[in-house]
Scaffold this motif. Structure first.
Motif, short mmCIF file in Angstrom:
data_model
loop_
_atom_site.label_atom_id
_atom_site.label_comp_id
_atom_site.label_asym_id
_atom_site.label_seq_id
_atom_site.Cartn_x
_atom_site.Cartn_y
_atom_site.Cartn_z
N VAL A 145 0.85 -1.19 0.00
CA VAL A 145 0.00 0.00 0.00
C VAL A 145 0.88 1.23 0.00
O VAL A 145 2.08 1.17 0.28
CB VAL A 145 -0.94 0.04 1.23
CG1 VAL A 145 -1.90 -1.12 1.21
CG2 VAL A 145 -0.15 0.07 2.52
N ARG A 146 0.29 2.37 -0.32
CA ARG A 146 1.01 3.63 -0.29
C ARG A 146 0.05 4.74 0.17
O ARG A 146 -1.15 4.66 -0.06
CB ARG A 146 1.57 3.97 -1.66
CG ARG A 146 0.52 4.13 -2.74
CD ARG A 146 1.14 4.25 -4.10
NE ARG A 146 0.13 4.19 -5.15
CZ ARG A 146 0.42 3.94 -6.43
NH1 ARG A 146 1.67 3.75 -6.80
NH2 ARG A 146 -0.55 3.88 -7.33
N GLN A 147 0.63 5.74 0.79
CA GLN A 147 -0.17 6.89 1.23
C GLN A 147 -0.52 7.74 0.02
O GLN A 147 0.31 7.95 -0.88
CB GLN A 147 0.64 7.72 2.23
CG GLN A 147 -0.21 8.62 3.11
CD GLN A 147 -0.79 7.87 4.29
OE1 GLN A 147 -0.12 7.02 4.86
NE2 GLN A 147 -2.02 8.17 4.64
N VAL A 148 -1.76 8.23 -0.03
CA VAL A 148 -2.19 9.11 -1.11
C VAL A 148 -2.73 10.40 -0.50
O VAL A 148 -2.75 10.57 0.72
CB VAL A 148 -3.26 8.44 -2.00
CG1 VAL A 148 -2.69 7.24 -2.72
CG2 VAL A 148 -4.48 8.04 -1.18
N SER A 149 -3.17 11.32 -1.35
CA SER A 149 -3.61 12.63 -0.87
C SER A 149 -4.81 12.49 0.06
O SER A 149 -5.60 11.55 -0.03
CB SER A 149 -3.96 13.53 -2.05
OG SER A 149 -5.05 12.99 -2.77
N ASN A 150 -4.95 13.47 0.95
CA ASN A 150 -6.08 13.50 1.87
C ASN A 150 -7.37 13.84 1.13
O ASN A 150 -7.35 14.46 0.05
CB ASN A 150 -5.86 14.55 2.96
CG ASN A 150 -4.68 14.22 3.84
OD1 ASN A 150 -4.31 13.06 4.02
ND2 ASN A 150 -4.07 15.25 4.41
N ALA A 151 -8.49 13.45 1.71
CA ALA A 151 -9.80 13.93 1.27
C ALA A 151 -10.19 15.10 2.17
O ALA A 151 -10.22 14.95 3.39
CB ALA A 151 -10.84 12.81 1.37
N TYR A 152 -10.45 16.26 1.59
CA TYR A 152 -10.73 17.48 2.36
C TYR A 152 -12.21 17.84 2.27
O TYR A 152 -12.90 17.48 1.32
CB TYR A 152 -9.89 18.65 1.83
CG TYR A 152 -8.41 18.46 1.97
CD1 TYR A 152 -7.75 18.75 3.16
CD2 TYR A 152 -7.64 18.01 0.89
CE1 TYR A 152 -6.39 18.57 3.29
CE2 TYR A 152 -6.27 17.83 1.01
CZ TYR A 152 -5.65 18.12 2.21
OH TYR A 152 -4.30 17.94 2.34
N ARG A 153 -12.64 18.60 3.27
CA ARG A 153 -14.00 19.13 3.27
C ARG A 153 -13.99 20.54 3.87
O ARG A 153 -13.43 20.76 4.96
CB ARG A 153 -14.93 18.23 4.09
CG ARG A 153 -16.36 18.74 4.19
CD ARG A 153 -17.22 17.72 4.88
NE ARG A 153 -18.51 18.27 5.30
CZ ARG A 153 -19.44 17.59 5.93
NH1 ARG A 153 -19.22 16.31 6.24
NH2 ARG A 153 -20.57 18.15 6.27
#
Length: 243
Positions: free
Chosen positions: A140-148
């Motif tokens: 697995v790898r870290q990806v961008s955050n989901a923002y709100r």
């Protein structure tokens, strides 16, 4: 509220967390956004942006150059407002993208995001995704955050103090008009079937429009083919005049 969302996500995604180290409280991409993102519109996000700017100015202490958010945080907020998807609330730019677009360092971007979250203007979920590696190597790898984007109560009061219907800056109106015109031009360029999917939200109604669009596209194609056939027939019927 977001602590409760995190608890729900933890239950829903039980077994989805990777045993390979990723950042804490990370959730698999594609499994967490549906209950985090929400639909929005241009007026709402501009209202949040205006509230952030007023909050930064009004809450600034005497003698200080910046307010509680900082000038970079306002730049980040302006960028996030410009890229959020209104229909879904999708907002997931990477830090590298924000660094490149705003020409700011990683530390400055991270500090700005932290300030926005601390003061209630922003929330996010950390995410990871499978790498597709088989056997050896990271799974697995870290990806961008989901923002709100959010409008905190304290900033909302600043808006109410100045009047909810305060005019939006002209440059924002111009940007909105340009974007609307570009979307409309793109929509008109689509086939009838795809145009229905682009403009209709209701699933059943969208399917009905799509079927109608396919029928219209098919009829146009048949009409063009018949017209071309008639033109060829007329051309073949013309005999050359003997010299």
């Amino acid at each position: 509220m977001f602590e409760q969302i995190g608890t729900v996500l933890g239950r829903v995604l039980d077994g989805q967390r990777s045993r390979v180290p990723v950042r804490g409280n990370s959730y698999r991409r594609g499994y967490c956004e549906a209950i985090f993102w929400r639909r929005t519109n241009w007026q709402e996000v501009q209202r949040i942006l205006l509230a952030a700017k007023r909050y930064e100015r009004i809450e600034r202490r005497p003698g200080r150059r910046n307010g509680p958010l900082g000038s970079v945080a306002i730049e980040v907020m302006e960028y996030l407002v410009s890229v959020v998807d209104y229909k879904t609330g999708r907002l997931e730019p990477s830090i590298e993208t924000m660094m490149r677009r705003l020409k700011r360092s990683r530390d400055a971007i991270v500090r700005a995001l932290t300030n926005l979250r601390r003061h209630g203007f922003l929330a996010w979920i950390r995410r990871y995704e499978p790498t597709g590696n088989e056997g050896h190597g990271p799974q697995v790898r870290q990806v961008s955050n989901a923002y709100r984007l959010l409008l905190p109560e304290r900033a909302r009061r600043h808006l109410e103090h100045f009047g909810v219907s305060s005019p939006i800056p002209e440059d924002c109106e111009h940007t909105h008009e340009v974007r609307t015109a570009e979307l409309e031009q793109y929509r008109k360029s689509l086939p009838c079937e795809e145009r229905a999917s682009f403009t209709v939200d209701d699933a059943l109604l969208r399917q009905a429009y799509a079927r109608l669009g396919r029928a219209i596209d098919r009829k146009k194609w048949n009409d063009q083919r018949e017209s071309a056939g008639r033109d060829e027939s007329r051309t073949d019927s013309i005999k050359p005049v003997p010299e």
